[in-house]
Scaffold this active site. Structure first.
Site, short mmCIF file in Angstrom:
data_model
loop_
_atom_site.label_atom_id
_atom_site.label_comp_id
_atom_site.label_asym_id
_atom_site.label_seq_id
_atom_site.Cartn_x
_atom_site.Cartn_y
_atom_site.Cartn_z
CG HIS A 15 -5.73 -2.73 0.67
ND1 HIS A 15 -4.99 -2.11 -0.39
CD2 HIS A 15 -4.98 -2.07 1.71
CE1 HIS A 15 -4.13 -0.99 0.12
NE2 HIS A 15 -4.12 -1.02 1.12
CG ASP A 67 -6.96 -2.96 -3.14
OD1 ASP A 67 -7.32 -2.14 -2.35
OD2 ASP A 67 -5.72 -3.31 -3.05
CB SER A 105 -0.95 0.01 1.21
OG SER A 105 -1.97 0.99 1.11
#
Length: 276
Positions: free
Chosen positions: A256, A227, A97
């Site tokens: 995610h 996601d 991320s």
């Protein structure tokens, strides 16, 4: 605690496990977490003979809660400071991320010999924010929501995110893990509200296009079509297309935080890439 001090006087906490002469993997965590988010991966790769390193981003986890420097340039510089202090060479850098953005900026600027490969998982590059040049991006209102929630009652926001979209626990048939939710909350609440508030701008508005184009080492880009935090179409495929030596691996139906919920699959794919 083990820390290094950056040129602007910020104490950065790090973990460094395994034989010092073993091949190195360095991990970079997401917002608003800490290096603890990589517990599974660090134990897995330690068991496969690697030296594993991870640090808490400034203002996150056990690193200093400084007022300033919560941007990608400082994140990358802090990563470089850790690599320099530990004298890491030919390391594989893995980011999730926001940490994927940190990896991209660090690797693009790293000194020769520091990096051998990189992998980014559910990562924010090339650019999350919707702009005229990036119409598929996420509207500013979404990121304002993160900021407002952080500033108002982040303790509640840090329950809502992992209990819902982060791990896909809001999907029909999902089986939430209270331990995973609580651990996400714990990591988030360890950090500084100022760092987390400023960090929203860092992960959403930083354009990594030129960084991606300049990277010369092999990079594995891993992203799921489901996601809900970093939308697939505006991230993984675009990032991979900009890399000189990019490999794209798409996943269906994973969230995610797939490195946590599907660690067995993600770890195996990372190991194959590193050894390949």
């Amino acid at each position: 605690m083990t820390t290094i001090t950056t040129t602007d006087g910020t104490a950065i906490f790090y973990k460094d496990w395994g034989p010092k002469d073993a091949p190195v993997i360095a991990f970079h965590h997401g917002w608003p977490l800490s290096s603890d988010d990589w517990d599974n991966q660090m134990m897995f790769f330690l068991g496969h003979g690697f030296r594993v390193v991870a640090h808490d981003r400034r203002g996150h986890g056990r690193s200093a809660q400084v007022s300033d420097g919560h941007d990608m340039d400082h994140y990358a510089a802090d990563s470089a400071a850790v690599a320099d202090a530990l004298d890491l060479h030919d390391a594989v850098h893995i980011g999730h991320s926001t940490g994927g953005g940190e990896v991209v900026r660090y690797v693009a600027r790293a000194a020769p010999g520091r990096v051998s490969k990189a992998a980014i998982i559910s990562a924010v590059p090339p650019l999350m924010l919707k702009t005229e040049a990036n119409p598929e991006g996420t509207p500013m209102e979404v990121f304002d929501g993160f900021r407002n929630g952080t500033a108002a009652i982040r303790a509640q926001l840090y329950v809502d995110i992992p209990a819902g979209p982060f791990f896909g626990y809001n999907r029909p048939g999902a089986t939430p893990s209270q331990g995973v939710i609580d651990n996400w909350w714990r990591q988030g609440m360890m950090g500084s509200i100022k760092a987390h508030y400023d960090g929203v701008k860092a992960f959403s508005e930083t354009d990594f296009t030129e960084d991606l184009k300049s990277i010369d080492v092999p990079v594995l880009v891993m992203h799921s079509t489901d996601d809900q935090i970093v939308p697939y179409a505006d991230a993984g495929p675009k990032a991979a297309a900009l890399l000189k030596h990019g490999t794209f691996k798409s996943y269906d139906g994973m969230p995610h935080g797939m490195h946590t919920t599907h660690a067995d699959i993600i770890n195996a794919d990372l190991l194959a890439f590193i050894r390949g």
